[in-house]
Design an enzyme around this catalytic site. Structure first.
Site, PDB file in Angstrom:
ATOM      1  CD  GLU A 140      -1.585 -81.901   4.223  1.00 59.75           C
ATOM      2  OE1 GLU A 140      -1.198 -80.759   3.957  1.00 59.75           O
ATOM      3  OE2 GLU A 140      -2.612 -82.398   3.737  1.00 59.75           O
ATOM      4  CB  CYS A 189      -7.974 -87.313  10.610  1.00 66.22           C
ATOM      5  SG  CYS A 189      -8.025 -88.146   9.041  1.00 66.22           S
ATOM      6  CB  CYS A 191      -2.847 -93.287  -1.206  1.00 69.39           C
ATOM      7  SG  CYS A 191      -3.917 -94.722  -0.956  1.00 69.39           S
ATOM      8  CB  CYS A 232     -10.027 -93.561  -4.577  1.00 70.67           C
ATOM      9  SG  CYS A 232      -9.769 -95.087  -3.652  1.00 70.67           S
ATOM     10  CB  CYS A 264      -9.004 -89.753  -2.821  1.00 70.61           C
ATOM     11  SG  CYS A 264      -7.986 -89.492  -1.366  1.00 70.61           S
ATOM     12  CB  CYS A 302     -12.946 -86.361   3.778  1.00 73.67           C
ATOM     13  SG  CYS A 302     -13.575 -86.729   5.354  1.00 73.67           S
TER      14      CYS A 302
HETATM   15  N1  SAH Z   1      -7.541 -95.465   2.411  1.00 72.37           N
HETATM   16  C1  SAH Z   1      -8.477 -95.441   3.487  1.00 72.37           C
HETATM   17  C2  SAH Z   1      -8.379 -94.254   4.434  1.00 72.37           C
HETATM   18  C3  SAH Z   1      -8.214 -92.859   3.851  1.00 72.37           C
HETATM   19  S1  SAH Z   1      -9.578 -91.963   3.159  1.00 72.37           S
HETATM   20  C4  SAH Z   1      -9.882 -95.579   2.954  1.00 72.37           C
HETATM   21  O1  SAH Z   1     -10.067 -95.559   1.751  1.00 72.37           O
HETATM   22  O2  SAH Z   1     -10.784 -95.745   3.741  1.00 72.37           O
HETATM   23  C5  SAH Z   1     -10.701 -91.483   4.360  1.00 72.37           C
HETATM   24  C6  SAH Z   1     -12.144 -91.281   3.810  1.00 72.37           C
HETATM   25  O3  SAH Z   1     -12.334 -90.056   3.073  1.00 72.37           O
HETATM   26  C7  SAH Z   1     -12.495 -92.396   2.874  1.00 72.37           C
HETATM   27  O4  SAH Z   1     -13.789 -92.853   3.071  1.00 72.37           O
HETATM   28  C8  SAH Z   1     -12.332 -91.716   1.545  1.00 72.37           C
HETATM   29  O5  SAH Z   1     -12.962 -92.408   0.554  1.00 72.37           O
HETATM   30  C9  SAH Z   1     -12.930 -90.336   1.822  1.00 72.37           C
HETATM   31  N2  SAH Z   1     -12.563 -89.337   0.822  1.00 72.37           N
HETATM   32  C10 SAH Z   1     -11.480 -89.346   0.026  1.00 72.37           C
HETATM   33  N3  SAH Z   1     -11.491 -88.287  -0.808  1.00 72.37           N
HETATM   34  C11 SAH Z   1     -12.593 -87.582  -0.534  1.00 72.37           C
HETATM   35  C12 SAH Z   1     -13.135 -86.355  -1.037  1.00 72.37           C
HETATM   36  N4  SAH Z   1     -12.515 -85.653  -1.979  1.00 72.37           N
HETATM   37  N5  SAH Z   1     -14.275 -85.900  -0.494  1.00 72.37           N
HETATM   38  C13 SAH Z   1     -14.880 -86.600   0.499  1.00 72.37           C
HETATM   39  N6  SAH Z   1     -14.426 -87.746   1.003  1.00 72.37           N
HETATM   40  C14 SAH Z   1     -13.291 -88.235   0.499  1.00 72.37           C
END
Ligand code: SAH
Length: 397
Positions: A114, A127, A134, A138, A141, A364
């Site tokens: 996406e 974006c 991934c 985390c 996410c 995000c």
């Molecule tokens: N892997 C990279 C880039 C992808 S995530 C990284 O970790 O930076 C892009 C951003 O969105 C990151 O800061 C991530 O932690 C945040 N993010 C991921 N899941 C989220 C969620 N459910 N709500 C808000 N932010 C989130």
């Protein structure tokens, strides 16, 4: 047949017309200027052809060699036999009530990724994804819950920009700079796909391609320290670090990669990146996703303020965006503003990322695509859910 750099080993022509000589065509889309130059030289062509072809591909969105009218007919025919400009396939497009757009794009192998466009006044931020799924997982996410398939090629990364630019142009051809910024904050961890990401970012900034300034291309990482240590040797894009916690104990739970590369090492590496940049005024963006009663307390804000004293940075607070497989909740507005005010009082520049596009799951952490998961992680999460277990629960410390 191609070499590692995508340069053809031999031409297609054959004296024996009965022989079916099929040669894998080289995809020019994701090639850096250096790789294209090597390719054109291997064809016995002049270097200036590289810039012409880059402009046709990236600026005019033309992928048919025959339409490249300032190339000779002979060269156009030659290119059509040995090369191609191959884009990922656009599957669907959605627009949110707030103007955010999301494209679902199918890549080789059948998975979908996406890409999201967020218009904000005169700015427009795209974006893009760097991997299919991934591997980092985390806990907050959605992408991680889908598991992992593979890295995207440079063509598949820059192809997202190509598709978005084309689609937005067709909506409003009077605007010439609809996409003003690109952030590598879609699916995947960009520093685990280093070479392809660097090639794609260089195209984003190239004058014959998308011409964005280094400040308008941002790589966001969860902290792959050895790769971050090398990044400043090859690029000078803006850097964002996904921190999300002010101490290792909490970060270990939110970002499992922290167990390998703890906060002190990560911040040392991030400062090292800045030190390599000629402009000493540049800062890192520290991203902090605020999750209710997990990392949103005043003591967390104070700990964060103390932690970042020596790191030139601004802080971007992101309210957690909920998704199906997670029990976490969005931070309350009170806790959000309290957290922000503590950081401002400590002297930091703080921005709040407003939630955009959540009605189409484009916010995000909501990007999930359709990953042919090789890790079996998505299956495990589904099983846990079916059994009524809490898949991703962290007990507040
Ligand atoms: N892997 C990279 C880039 C992808 S995530 C990284 O970790 O930076 C892009 C951003 O969105 C990151 O800061 C991530 O932690 C945040 N993010 C991921 N899941 C989220 C969620 N459910 N709500 C808000 N932010 C989130």
């Amino acid at each position: 047949m191609t070499t590692k750099n995508g340069v053809p080993d031999k031409a297609v022509s054959s004296d024996d017309s009965n022989l079916d000589v099929s040669v894998e065509k080289v995809n020019l889309l994701g090639m850096s200027e250096e790789k294209l130059t090597a390719f054109f030289e291997s064809l016995g062509e002049k270097r200036f052809r590289v810039k012409q072809v880059m402009q046709w591909m990236h600026q005019r969105g033309v992928i048919d060699f025959d339409a490249m009218s300032d190339l000779s007919k002979v060269l156009r025919a030659k290119l059509a036999t040995v090369a191609e400009i191959n884009l990922p396939e656009l599957v669907s497009e959605q627009t949110s009530e707030d103007g955010t757009r999301k494209w679902l794009v199918r890549v080789a192998g059948g998975s979908c990724i996406e890409t999201v466009f967020i218009p904000e006044g005169k700015r427009g931020t795209l974006c893009v994804s760097s991997q299919i799924g991934c591997s980092l997982d985390c806990s907050f996410c959605a992408t991680g819950k889908q598991g992992f398939n593979r890295d995207l090629s440079a063509a598949e990364i820059i192809g997202q920009l190509w598709i978005a630019a084309k689609s937005l142009d067709s909506l409003d051809p009077t605007k010439d700079r609809v996409i003003s910024n690109v952030v590598l904050m879609g699916m995947g961890e960009p520093l685990l796909n280093f070479d392809n990401v660097v090639d794609a970012m260089n195209l984003m900034m190239h004058d014959c391609a998308y011409g964005l300034s280094k400040r308008r291309v941002t790589l966001s990482t969860a902290g792959v320290v050895p790769a971050l240590d090398k990044l400043g040797d090859v690029t000078d894009v803006s850097l964002a670090i996904s921190l999300h916690a002010p101490n290792d104990e909490l970060r270990n739970q939110l970002v499992p990669l922290n167990r390998k590369y703890p906060i002190a090492e990560l911040l040392r590496s991030a400062r090292g990146y800045l030190e390599k940049l000629p402009d000493k005024r540049r800062k890192i963006t520290l991203e902090y996703t605020l999750i209710r009663e997990i990392n949103d307390r005043p003591e967390h804000a104070r700990e964060l303020a103390a932690l970042l004293v020596d790191t030139p940075c601004k802080i971007n607070l992101i309210p957690f965006n909920p998704f199906d497989q997670s029990d976490y909740q969005r931070v309350s507005n009170n806790a959000l503003y309290r957290f922000r005010d503590i950081l401002i009082e400590a002297g930091y520049t703080v921005t709040l990322r407003t939630t955009r596009g959540d009605d189409i799951d484009a916010a995000c952490g909501q990007l999930a695509g359709q990953v042919n998961d090789r890790t079996k992680r998505s299956q495990r999460y589904r099983q846990q859910q079916d059994q009524g277990l809490e898949a991703v629960r962290i007990i507040p410390g």
